[in-house]
Write an enzyme that holds these catalytic residues in place. Sequence first.
Site, mmCIF file in Angstrom:
data_model
loop_
_atom_site.group_PDB
_atom_site.id
_atom_site.type_symbol
_atom_site.label_atom_id
_atom_site.label_comp_id
_atom_site.label_asym_id
_atom_site.label_seq_id
_atom_site.Cartn_x
_atom_site.Cartn_y
_atom_site.Cartn_z
ATOM 1 N N LYS A 33 0.759 -1.115 -0.031
ATOM 2 C CA LYS A 33 -0.051 0.074 -0.046
ATOM 3 C C LYS A 33 0.771 1.464 -0.051
ATOM 4 O O LYS A 33 0.572 2.159 -1.101
ATOM 5 C CB LYS A 33 -0.885 0.061 1.311
ATOM 6 N N THR A 34 1.808 1.357 0.877
ATOM 7 C CA THR A 34 2.569 2.533 1.069
ATOM 8 C C THR A 34 3.432 2.722 -0.167
ATOM 9 O O THR A 34 3.391 3.813 -0.743
ATOM 10 C CB THR A 34 3.809 2.429 2.061
ATOM 11 N N ASP A 219 -4.574 8.343 3.434
ATOM 12 C CA ASP A 219 -4.120 6.991 4.090
ATOM 13 C C ASP A 219 -4.861 6.535 4.980
ATOM 14 O O ASP A 219 -5.565 7.695 5.933
ATOM 15 C CB ASP A 219 -2.680 6.974 4.237
ATOM 16 N N GLU A 220 -4.838 5.307 5.320
ATOM 17 C CA GLU A 220 -5.820 4.548 6.434
ATOM 18 C C GLU A 220 -7.169 5.041 6.668
ATOM 19 O O GLU A 220 -7.563 5.602 7.595
ATOM 20 C CB GLU A 220 -4.920 4.995 8.025
ATOM 21 N N GLN A 250 -9.189 -3.656 9.007
ATOM 22 C CA GLN A 250 -8.013 -2.948 9.850
ATOM 23 C C GLN A 250 -8.622 -1.711 10.737
ATOM 24 O O GLN A 250 -7.761 -0.953 11.185
ATOM 25 C CB GLN A 250 -7.011 -2.778 9.304
ATOM 26 N N ARG A 606 0.867 -8.520 11.224
ATOM 27 C CA ARG A 606 2.012 -7.763 11.374
ATOM 28 C C ARG A 606 3.214 -8.717 11.297
ATOM 29 O O ARG A 606 4.464 -8.036 11.016
ATOM 30 C CB ARG A 606 2.187 -7.170 12.953
#
Length: 730
Positions: A33-34, A219-220, A250, A606
């Site tokens: 994603k980043t 983002d997020e 998430q 994670r």
Amino acid sequence: MVDIFENLNSVQREAVETIVGPLLILAGPGSGKTRVIIHRIAYLVNICGVSPRHILAVTFTNKAAREMQERLCQLSSITGNGITMGTFHSICAKILRVDGGPIDIKPGFVIYDQSDQVALVKRCLAEKNLEAKQFSPSAVLNHISAAKSHSLGPQEFIRQGRSYFEEVVGRIYERYQEILKASNALDFDDLLMRTTELFSKHKDVLAKYQNRYLHVMVDEFQDTNLVQYALVKMLSAKYRNLCVVGDPDQSIYSWRSADIRNILNFEKDFPDAKVVTLAQSYRSTKTIIDSASAVIASNKQRKPKKLHTENTQGRPITIIETYNEQEEAQYVVSEIERLISQHDAKLSDMAVMFRTNAQSRALEEAFVRYGMPYKLVAGTRFYERREVKDIIAYLRLIHNTADDISFMRVINTPLRGIGERTVAELSSFAKKEELPLYDAIERIRLTPESELKLFSPRTRKLLFDFHEMLTGLRESAANQRLTVFFDTLIQRIGYKEYLLASSNGEERWDNIIEFQAVVQEVGAEFEPSEALSTLLERIALVSDVDELKETSETVTLITLHQAKGLEFNTVFIVGMEEGILPHFRSFDDPAQMEEECRLCYVGITRARNLVYLVRAFHRSMMGGYSTNPPSRFLKEIPPSLTTGARPWKTEQPVIRRRERDIEWEMDTEYELEDQLPELMAGDAVTHHRFGNGIVVDTRCENGDVSVIVNFSDVGVKKMSLRKARLERVD
DNA sequence: AAAGCGTTTATTTTT
DNA sequence: TAAACGCTTT
């Protein structure tokens, strides 16, 4: 130049190349994603020739913003500079400093954090003579914060208030805002709410930003609230080049008013939106992806999304049952030890995650005992430690004398003989005169004593001395370099002596020294005229995760919430028990239970290679102890993917606890047996006053049996089984 | 005004 | 259990 499309798969590439119109990127954990965000920006700037100053990128932490900035600069130096990048809060703070004038915000405003907010609510409660018992400050604050997250001002909130409680909260809210305004302060929520207010009332200001930001990225997005979404919609309304990135699975901050519906409504609000789903994980092994998918699949309110990976199968998930939390911690430490000696693992590549901060205690003890280096991503954050806050309060007050909350904090810290009564009198005088407390002292001094019969001569002197000291400090702040001024301040108020005389004095003084390092940084960079405000801005908007440095060779101890966005080779999740994860406070609300599930999902994903899910049979909690059944999430993982203790069969229903009843029966008078319901965790009960609830725990205490019940209306209550007439409902 | 003493109450916390 | 809080004493 580096090829921007190198190492991008076709879906990622599609996301990067879609630069016109609304775009929703659904990105699973580890799906790059980043990378997509960064490449997309690079594509905009380097290929499409968009000027960086026309790009706005919103992240959720300062750390994320910094990292993105760094990675952009690595990719190409021209891309990185000039982009507006930051959190919603920092971006709004900047906008309001520059353009807040039209809605009556002065540029020098200070930002109130959580503890200031609580202090403010308490002050409002006291003013209105309300019982803090009945109206707990934090509950009131939660309501105010929720209102602000929906852009509801006091008036609107009062108008739509439905219960007596909300009516009272509305009145407190009103006063709360008044004081904020008089103190030239904004709280975290104001930064957002008032920016939307600015934009909707002053279209010219909005137009300025709309014209500037041709491209907006968020983002997020799954953890944004309604105000944030409103802001984003306003900012991008002109060009409609809005790209939001997120993962509904998430979303773990609904309790902070984050609204998962934002991501679901996006397609409704922008029917022409393109949706791209990044479903391939490059981070985790197949086993981890499949296990995490199995856990999240139990959520009902969810669009099914299939995460896959081409990574190797990897090692099975290790499930461990230990006797108690000490043994649990010991297991973690010895397993880390083993991984290091036998598999050459690195400490910094491992993390231990937990649901509640209290769980870190046993872990820390074990790490200390074994001499294994660890880093606890703090429970109480650095800038919220008492001694640090004291100094910050002085700095703020010196910067902005209208800041009454800071004034209240420091007026008698260190002790200078100005007590509660004096402060109460001073503040009622100030309220009557509509003056900040600082100015009120000045007014008293200038009023002839014959006209104003307030305070004894002794008290007057104390107040005037305090005022004079502050005035002197304000002068120093204006002339001295920040570093010098900081020393002046500490010395003038005698803070070192004060701290060293208190308990844990050394440790607390060390925190001041640590704080001094930040001061030095800012002091070196800025002239006295700007240094103080820069420092205050900087410390107002940072979190602990921001400060997390990856360099040192230590294991990371972290809450599941804070772990979002991070990755490690090896992840231990401890406390995999009913009551811990899922947390008992979520038991009676299906929506909250789904959030617990997502929290578990976030934790598992994670990890790149190894996951350990550890639980204790028996755990001390709130003074007593409880015996928690294994977490329901463990059951969801297919046994073929796990190894280790798995004494319960997957088909078996969750075991409910009853162990303590042995003690209980010995201590309880027998005739009660017939009258009292035999309760256990999970039972639904009803109480004549509190209504319906769920039993969370039962425990023996001094021969009595207490039951902890989570009532749907009034929250968690602890009561004596003997006295409270609880009835079980089936 | 400040220390001392019982009582109460226990999630998560991007900013 | 322990820390934070509010009331009471010094």
